[in-house]
Design a protein around this motif. Structure first.
Motif, PDB file in Angstrom:
ATOM      1  N   ILE A  11       9.148  23.056  18.007  1.00 50.66           N
ATOM      2  CA  ILE A  11      10.468  22.832  17.399  1.00 50.66           C
ATOM      3  C   ILE A  11      10.986  21.422  17.675  1.00 50.66           C
ATOM      4  N   PRO A  12      10.973  20.934  18.948  1.00 50.35           N
ATOM      5  CA  PRO A  12      11.398  19.544  19.168  1.00 50.35           C
ATOM      6  C   PRO A  12      10.563  18.532  18.379  1.00 50.35           C
ATOM      7  N   ILE A  44      18.415  15.084  19.925  1.00 51.98           N
ATOM      8  CA  ILE A  44      16.992  15.339  20.151  1.00 51.98           C
ATOM      9  C   ILE A  44      16.574  14.811  21.518  1.00 51.98           C
ATOM     10  N   GLU A  45      17.070  13.617  21.854  1.00 53.54           N
ATOM     11  CA  GLU A  45      16.739  13.034  23.160  1.00 53.54           C
ATOM     12  C   GLU A  45      17.229  13.927  24.282  1.00 53.54           C
ATOM     13  N   LEU A  84       8.655   6.792  20.745  1.00 52.87           N
ATOM     14  CA  LEU A  84       8.817   7.289  19.379  1.00 52.87           C
ATOM     15  C   LEU A  84      10.288   7.361  18.989  1.00 52.87           C
ATOM     16  N   LEU A  85      11.118   7.903  19.873  1.00 52.37           N
ATOM     17  CA  LEU A  85      12.542   7.998  19.581  1.00 52.37           C
ATOM     18  C   LEU A  85      13.174   6.613  19.447  1.00 52.37           C
ATOM     19  N   ALA A  86      12.645   5.661  20.214  1.00 54.28           N
ATOM     20  CA  ALA A  86      13.170   4.297  20.135  1.00 54.28           C
ATOM     21  C   ALA A  86      12.869   3.651  18.786  1.00 54.28           C
ATOM     22  N   LEU A  87      11.834   4.120  18.073  1.00 56.46           N
ATOM     23  CA  LEU A  87      11.460   3.544  16.776  1.00 56.46           C
ATOM     24  C   LEU A  87      12.219   4.165  15.609  1.00 56.46           C
ATOM     25  N   ILE A  96      11.973  13.173  33.068  1.00 50.32           N
ATOM     26  CA  ILE A  96      13.299  13.747  33.252  1.00 50.32           C
ATOM     27  C   ILE A  96      14.235  13.184  32.175  1.00 50.32           C
ATOM     28  N   SER A  97      14.047  11.890  31.845  1.00 51.99           N
ATOM     29  CA  SER A  97      14.771  11.295  30.721  1.00 51.99           C
ATOM     30  C   SER A  97      13.789  10.460  29.934  1.00 51.99           C
TER      31      SER A  97
END
Length: 317
Positions: free
Chosen positions: A161-162, A198-199, A187-190, A263-264
């Protein structure tokens, strides 16, 4: 590479994995080191799987768990190292959008499987040392195999799901990932738009899995330590410490590195640090785990010697 979607906005169809940018000479050395470590990892963990399968004396829950753990390590290293070797030898260093997210899925599913197998191994040791009379009744081979299967299935159901929601984000460029694996942080940074939801969900999911399993292991071994200290025999205490020491060494190596990273997912770790830590827990620990387990275990060493002798006899014929 980019394509135009229906609204006329360009979208990314592949990513560039920078891996470890360096001169061609250094890349050749890295390829050789990676290839040798990959072969040794597969051979070492494969030998443990074969030893447990072929030696009936090792058909016990502890060794069934160890064999599954070694098989997992072989799968785990195959999610990263073959692509890294291909990346080093490639001029473009490209990975398709679909292949990137498939790697993401299997890499994290294997990692979660490991975080579930390690507590199960700790629980097995707790039962064996703290509840020795009830251990054969509680932890039989059938229950052990069912628990192992549950670990695998649960792990592979955690991230679809994520990952689906990340794939729905717009990636309109740039498409360069400063990593050797498709990792959620880069990936999230792009993404063309921020995705704090989502993060946060990835961070919460990772934190829950890591801390719940870590504290379960910590609690199990606290009880084990308390029980071992009450064992009157020095030889008995030494044997218990030896068995548990191997597992604790593996737990420390794995959890120490993943806590730094996940963790992050976008916590601002420098790119070089991310790559080194990820390389350590995804490639180095699978290499040294067979040494940790086999060198400290008399039954495993005896089984491996038996396999070696059988191989030599078959070759001489």
């Amino acid at each position: 590479m980019k394509t135009m979607n229906m609204s006329g906005v360009s979208t990314v169809t592949e990513f560039i994995l920078l891996s470890f940018p360096c001169s061609r000479e250094v890349q050749v050395i890295l390829v050789m080191l990676l290839f040798v470590s990959y072969i040794l990892t597969v051979m070492g963990n494969g030998a443990i799987v074969c030893a447990v399968k072929l030696d009936r004396r090792l058909h016990t829950p502890m060794y069934i768990l160890l064999a599954n753990f070694s098989f997992l390590e072989i799968c785990y290293i195959n999610t990263t190292v073959p692509n890294m070797l291909k990346n080093f030898l490639s001029e473009t260093k490209a990975i398709s959008f679909t292949a990137c997210f498939f790697q993401f899925y299997f890499f994290f599913s294997m990692g979660i499987t490991e975080t579930l197998l390690l507590p199960l191994m700790a629980f097995d040791r707790y039962l064996a040392i703290c509840q020795p009379l009830h251990y054969p009744i509680i932890m039989n081979n059938h229950l052990c195999m069912n628990l192992v299967a549950l670990c695998w299935v649960t792990a592979f159901l955690c991230y679809p799901i994520p990952i689906y929601f990340i794939t729905q984000l717009p990636f309109c460029g740039p498409n360069t990932i400063d990593h050797f694996v498709c990792d959620p942080g880069p990936l999230l940074a792009l993404s063309c738009i921020p995705a704090p939801g989502i993060e946060l969900s990835c961070s919460i999911l990772s934190s829950l899995i890591i801390f719940i399993t870590f504290f379960f292991i910590l609690g199990s071994y606290t009880l084990v330590l308390r029980a071992v200290l009450h064992v009157p025999s020095v030889a008995g205490r030494r044997k218990a410490f030896s068995t548990c020491g191997s597992h604790l060494a593996v737990v420390s190596l794995f959890y120490g590195s993943i806590m730094v990273m996940y963790i992050s997912p976008t916590s601002g770790n420098p790119g070089g640090t991310q790559k080194i830590v990820t390389l350590f827990y995804s490639s180095v620990t699978p290499l040294i785990n067979p040494l940790i387990y086999s060198l400290r275990n008399k039954d495993m060493k005896a089984a491996l010697r038996k396999i070696h002798m059988c191989t030599e006899i078959s070759q001489s014929k």
